[in-house]
Scaffold this motif. Structure first.
Motif, PDB file in Angstrom:
ATOM      1  N   LYS A  33     -28.206  51.267 -40.868  1.00  0.00           N
ATOM      2  CA  LYS A  33     -29.356  51.132 -40.049  1.00  0.00           C
ATOM      3  C   LYS A  33     -29.768  52.114 -39.091  1.00  0.00           C
ATOM      4  O   LYS A  33     -30.538  51.861 -38.414  1.00  0.00           O
ATOM      5  N   SER A  34     -29.118  53.375 -39.047  1.00  0.00           N
ATOM      6  CA  SER A  34     -29.403  54.302 -37.904  1.00  0.00           C
ATOM      7  C   SER A  34     -29.732  55.576 -38.308  1.00  0.00           C
ATOM      8  O   SER A  34     -29.346  56.663 -37.592  1.00  0.00           O
ATOM      9  N   TYR A  35     -30.325  55.586 -39.567  1.00  0.00           N
ATOM     10  CA  TYR A  35     -30.359  56.981 -40.255  1.00  0.00           C
ATOM     11  C   TYR A  35     -31.657  57.846 -39.134  1.00  0.00           C
ATOM     12  O   TYR A  35     -32.458  57.189 -38.698  1.00  0.00           O
ATOM     13  N   TYR A  36     -31.301  59.035 -39.011  1.00  0.00           N
ATOM     14  CA  TYR A  36     -31.843  59.912 -38.181  1.00  0.00           C
ATOM     15  C   TYR A  36     -33.535  59.842 -38.535  1.00  0.00           C
ATOM     16  O   TYR A  36     -33.708  59.814 -39.602  1.00  0.00           O
ATOM     17  N   ARG A  37     -34.183  59.535 -37.331  1.00  0.00           N
ATOM     18  CA  ARG A  37     -35.770  59.569 -37.254  1.00  0.00           C
ATOM     19  C   ARG A  37     -36.347  58.804 -38.478  1.00  0.00           C
ATOM     20  O   ARG A  37     -37.254  59.196 -39.230  1.00  0.00           O
ATOM     21  N   SER A  38     -35.724  57.531 -38.676  1.00  0.00           N
ATOM     22  CA  SER A  38     -36.333  56.765 -39.825  1.00  0.00           C
ATOM     23  C   SER A  38     -37.061  55.386 -39.354  1.00  0.00           C
ATOM     24  O   SER A  38     -37.757  54.773 -40.073  1.00  0.00           O
TER      25      SER A  38
END
Length: 246
Positions: free
Chosen positions: A139-144
Motif C-alpha cells: 500500500k505504500s509504493y513510492y509516488r503511487s
C-alpha cells in the motif's frame, strides 16, 4: 510567502483563511497535503467490498499505515518498475482531513475536529499485499497514491456522495459512502483513542466494491492505463500508470 505554503503547513500553523489568491494549471498540483504527519488507512470498511473479498463484517475498524512518500499529485503519472507491476489495483477512497487536534474524543465530538474531505486512490500492489497478513507493504509504493485535488470543508460537505473509479472508459467501482460500516466521526473517535490526531493528518476511509483484484478473472492496471477516481461534491483525480523496464 503565504502563497508558497502548502495546505499541511496552513493547518499545523493555524493559517487557514489566510493567503493570497493564485492562478495555476491543475496538472501542476501536488498532493493536496504533501506530507501529512500521519496517513491512517481503513481496510474493509464498505459492506459490499467486504463481501466481494470473501471476508466477514468487522466488529472494529481495520487500520494500516501509508507513508507520505506514497503520495503523488492528483493528475501525476505513476511509474512502476516492471518487477513490481504484477498485480496493480486501484481503490477509490474518501479522505478525511483533520483540522483540530483530536485525542480521546467521542463520536459526538469528532465532527468538530474534521476540517474537510478529499479524494485519495489507495493504489495497491496485490501481490505484495497478500504475501503476509499485513496490508502495509502493498500500500505504500513510492509516488503511487493520487491525492486531491481539493479539500472540501466540513461545512460544505453533503453526506452519502457517489464514489467511482473508472479505468480508461470502464467503470470499475460505483458506490456511495452510505455503504461505510464505520463512518467518518466513528473513525476519528476510534483512532483518537489510540493516539492523538493532529491538524493535517489524513484518514483514508476504505473503498467500495468493484476492485480489479475481486473480478473473475482478476484484472490489474495495465501500462498506459488511466484511473480516474471521482467523488460527488469534491471532484476527480486522474493518474496514468507507466510500467518501466528495470
Amino acid at each position: 510567502m503565504l502563497a508558497e505554503t502548502d495546505a499541511g503547513t496552513f493547518l499545523r500553523d493555524g493559517l487557514v483563511g489566510q493567503g493570497e489568491e493564485i492562478t495555476f494549471d491543475p496538472k501542476d498540483l501536488g498532493p493536496v497535503i504533501p506530507r501529512p504527519g500521519k496517513i491512517i488507512c481503513v481496510g474493509l470498511n464498505y459492506a459490499r467490498h467486504i463481501l466481494e473479498m470473501g471476508r466477514e463484517l468487522p466488529e472494529f475498524p481495520t487500520l494500516f499505515i501509508k507513508f507520505p512518500e506514497a503520495l503523488t499529485g492528483p493528475y501525476d503519472d505513476i511509474h512502476v518498475r516492471e518487477s513490481d507491476a504484477g498485480a496493480l489495483d486501484a481503490e477509490a477512497e474518501l479522505a478525511v482531513v483533520i483540522g483540530k487536534r483530536a485525542h480521546r474524543v467521542s463520536v459526538e465530538e469528532a465532527t468538530d475536529h474534521i476540517l474537510g474531505y478529499s479524494i485519495i486512490n489507495d493504489y495497491t500492489q496485490r501481490d505484495w499485499q497478500t504475501r503476509t497478513l499485513q496490508f502495509h507493504q502493498g500500500k505504500s509504493y513510492y509516488r503511487s497514491a493520487g491525492f486531491g485535488p481539493w479539500i472540501v470543508t466540513a461545512d460544505e460537505w453533503q453526506p452519502g456522495p457517489r464514489i467511482t473509479a473508472t479505468w480508461g472508459e470502464e467503470v470499475f467501482q460505483d458506490g456511495t459512502t452510505d455503504d461505510l460500516i464505520f463512518d467518518c466521526p466513528t473513525l476519528v473517535s476510534f483512532i483518537s483513542q489510540i493516539y492523538p490526531l493532529e491538524p493535517g493528518d489524513v484518514i483514508a476511509t476504505g473503498t467500495p466494491d468493484g476492485v480489479g483484484h475481486a473480478r473473475t478473472p482478476k484484472r490489474y492496471i495495465r501500462d498506459g492505463e488511466t484511473v480516474t477516481v471521482a467523488i460527488e461534491g469534491i471532484g476527480a483525480i486522474a493518474n496514468t500508470t507507466y510500467i518501466d523496464s528495470e
